[in-house]
Write an enzyme that holds these catalytic residues in place. Structure first.
Site, PDB file in Angstrom:
ATOM      1  N   GLY A 366       5.994  39.757 -10.060  1.00  0.00           N
ATOM      2  CA  GLY A 366       5.540  40.101 -11.569  1.00  0.00           C
ATOM      3  C   GLY A 366       5.558  41.836 -12.184  1.00  0.00           C
ATOM      4  N   HIS A 548      23.069  12.905 -34.780  1.00  0.00           N
ATOM      5  CA  HIS A 548      23.734  11.937 -34.013  1.00  0.00           C
ATOM      6  C   HIS A 548      25.097  13.182 -34.034  1.00  0.00           C
ATOM      7  CE1 HIS A 548      25.423   9.588 -30.955  1.00  0.00           C
ATOM      8  NE2 HIS A 548      26.569   9.731 -31.914  1.00  0.00           N
TER       9      HIS A 548
END
Ligand SMILES: Cc1cc2nc3c(=O)[nH]c(=O)nc-3n(C[C@H](O)[C@H](O)[C@H](O)COP(=O)(O)OP(=O)(O)OC[C@H]3O[C@@H](n4cnc5c(N)ncnc54)[C@H](O)[C@@H]3O)c2cc1C
Ligand SMILES: NC(=O)c1ccc[n+]([C@@H]2O[C@H](COP(=O)([O-])OP(=O)(O)OC[C@H]3O[C@@H](n4cnc5c(N)ncnc54)[C@H](O)[C@@H]3O)[C@@H](O)[C@H]2O)c1
Length: 565
Positions: A366, A548
């Site tokens: 962190g 597509h």
């Protein structure tokens, strides 16, 4: 390299590959290892890149259109500054309308927007322009991931064979990869600097200290501003007991330099940094052991996505892990001579349960907010776990919870969401609020991504968090899922591993979260995040059309499953 003297952390035998011929001692008794998970052994913007700012300098220079990549073009006279704003600097009350402390991505994003709004702006930087993201974060890490990802692809003979390709003898130059990362950081740092200079932002150098809520000193100088934004970021958090030498025990700051490729790296913490570096290291030939304090690795992920991630990103690679343990003591070694030693303690009891020896240790536990030297006492502000407290407008709050007039805080320093684009978006929101337009940032709409191969991305809640919220507030949720397996584009690439899931309220169709794991997941998440930002419902997405063959048809497939309200 060292010689192997022992087995796994949890006492289970650990298969040792040639690369992992490193001693690994089980110091504590076997009985104390029961709380750790048995190790698994291998089965074998930069910141948002194209935000544009349109603005002019105060002396009436032409409007500039600047991308974050720094290309600047003149666009004719400006007309965007809202007429109703009476600028303090123009009236001579203050030196500037806005002074930003910290030229990281948060400060940079705020500066660009401030200029667009016609504010006379200065930014003060105490180190290097670009801050963490550009110099020690997103940018160099993505360069390492890009290069090491290519190495992984080109070494994957089985995958290449499926595409009809054969490659012999894939080699890489470690220094070349490291240079790519530093070169990219330099390039983007220059672009950031030029973009601010081009817009007329005054870049002031020195560590800034607050004198009061309108006065800042830096480098023995002083300036005043109607508004001040604190954007001082964060630094790696290193838990007590861990000694950093920058060579064998290091944080991401040093790991990004890729000074060497340790044969065996322990990574403390399986969050974003840990995971991304495990991707880099394993692609370049290292073995990785994760040490994670939580009961499961990748604890921040949606559980189902976490399982997929384990199947795709952990199990097939030279990665093992221990969970429920803290690395309580880490002692540096000497490359090739003396191993790094790591003491492991049970997360709950804090009893020492094991010890391991590795070539190197990356501490990815962190980050801590950086507010040193700011003199927050001058404005009666007390940090909370180091973070600067703010309200939803990013206004700084004093120790009694009241708004400190004229002072704002954005980015990692306020701890709301430690992401580059969140810092920048908070900066823009703060500037809007400063001018009376209450455009607060909806943090639920901020996407995040882990840039592993393949990527993991999400926006909003995990399914578990959504179920908890639903229980608490008394509503039902619907979860729709699909995989990449039937997607033509993914199949063409022979990379059809992964899934996408959409979580929404069954009654109101409010989108609560979306998770994607698979090829280019980081690019696919924005449809859901923009939908949340625009308050769209899940049903609104149902009838959207996607080209597509594209990977976007994966999200199309999930959206198509949304039930009619
Ligand atoms: C390895 C790594 C990878 C990351 N990858 C990503 C990613 O892929 N995507 C993502 O969204 N986020 C990523 N992050 C997180 C991201 O880098 C941070 O969220 C982001 O940089 C925070 O921006 P900031 O402007 O708040 O602070 P910073 O970028 O830290 O900038 C703060 C600046 O303030 C300056 N400063 C501090 N104090 C003073 C002072 N008193 N006077 C003057 N100047 C001062 C500092 O020198 C610094 O330049 C990554 C982080 C790391 C460490
Ligand atoms: N792709 C991205 O967007 C990206 C990439 C890198 C970093 N970042 C940002 O940087 C920040 C820091 O990343 P990070 O990975 O260091 O933090 P993180 O919070 O994501 O993960 C830290 C992990 O370390 C574990 N941990 C903490 N102390 C421990 C200890 N003593 N022993 C064992 N495990 C321990 C925690 O349980 C957690 O799983 C993050 O908040 C993230 O927002 C983002």
């Amino acid at each position: 390299m060292f010689t192997m003297t022992s087995t796994s952390i949890a006492g289970a035998p650990r298969a040792v590959g040639a690369r992992a011929a490193v001693s690994r001692k089980t110091a504590a008794s076997a009985t104390t290892t029961t709380t750790t998970t048995t190790t698994h052994r291998r089965a074998s913007s930069a910141a948002p890149a194209t935000v544009r700012a349109r603005a002019s300098s105060f002396n009436g220079a032409p409007v500039m259109s600047i991308s974050r990549r720094g290309a600047i073009s003149a666009k004719g006279p400006r007309s965007r500054a809202p007429a109703f704003v009476a600028f303090a600097a123009a009236k001579g009350e203050y030196d500037y309308d806005l002074v930003i402390i910290g030229a990281g991505v948060g400060g940079h994003g705020a500066a660009l927007h401030a200029v667009e709004c016609g504010l006379k702006t200065a930014i003060i930087e105490g180190d290097v322009i670009g801050g963490t993201c550009v110099n020690r974060g997103c940018v160099p890490s993505k360069a390492l991931l890009a290069a090491s990802g290519r190495v992984r692809d080109m070494k994957n003979a089985d995958h290449l064979k499926m595409l009809g390709i054969e490659v012999d003898d894939v080699r890489f130059d470690r220094q070349g990869i490291a240079d790519h990362a530093t070169g990219l950081a330099t390039n983007i740092r220059n672009n950031l600097t030029n973009s601010m200079k081009g817009l007329g932002v005054d870049i002031l150098l020195g560590a800034a200290t607050l004198r009061d809520n309108h006065t800042i000193s830096y480098s023995n100088k002083k300036c005043t501003a109607k508004n001040i934004i604190i954007a001082t970021g964060s630094t790696p958090f290193v838990p007590p007991g861990i000694e950093i030498d920058g060579k064998t025990v290091f944080t991401s700051d040093d790991a990004l330099k890729l000074d060497w490729i340790p044969p065996w790296v322990a990574i403390i913490g399986s969050g974003y940094i840990g995971l991304e570096f495990s991707d880099v290291y394993t692609a370049l030939g290292s073995d990785v052991t994760f040490i994670e304090a939580m009961p499961k690795i990748m604890p921040g992920f949606d559980a189902e996505i976490g399982k997929q991630a384990e199947r795709i990103l952990i199990q097939p690679r030279n990665i093992d892990y221990v969970t429920d343990v803290l690395a309580t003591k880490v002692t540096p070694g000497i490359p090739g001579e003396k191993p790094v030693t790591i003491e492991l303690s049970d997360f709950k009891t804090r009893e020492v349960v094991d010890q391991m020896e590795v070539d190197a240790c990356l501490v990815a536990t962190g980050r801590a907010p950086y507010t040193e030297g700011l003199n927050l006492e001058a404005i009666s502000v007390e940090t909370q776990r180091g973070f600067v407290p703010v309200n939803e407008k990013m206004q700084v709050l004093d120790k009694d919870g009241g708004v400190v007039e004229g002072v704002w805080c954005i980015g990692d320093a306020n701890g709301k969401m430690m992401l580059a684009h969140a810092a920048s978006a908070q900066g823009i929101a703060a500037i809007e609020c400063m001018q009376g337009r209450d455009r607060v940032l909806n943090h639920n709409s901020v996407p995040a991504a882990c840039f592993t191969h393949p990527e993991v991305s999400f926006v909003g809640l995990t399914e578990e968090q959504a179920r908890d919220k639903a229980k608490e507030e008394g509503f039902e949720i619907t979860v729709k899922k699909t995989s990449f397996k039937a997607n033509s584009k993914a199949l063409a690439e022979k990379e059809a591993d992964g899934m996408a899931k959409l979580i929404y309220r069954s009654d109101t169709q409010e989108i609560l979260g979306m998770w994607i794991m698979g090829l280019h997941a980081a690019d696919l998440i924005h449809e859901a995040s923009n939908a949340i930002n625009n308050g769209m419902k899940a049903t609104d997405l149902k009838f959207a059309v996607h080209a597509h063959p594209t990977l976007a048809e994966v999200v199309d497939e999930v959206f198509k499953q949304v039930e009619h309200a």
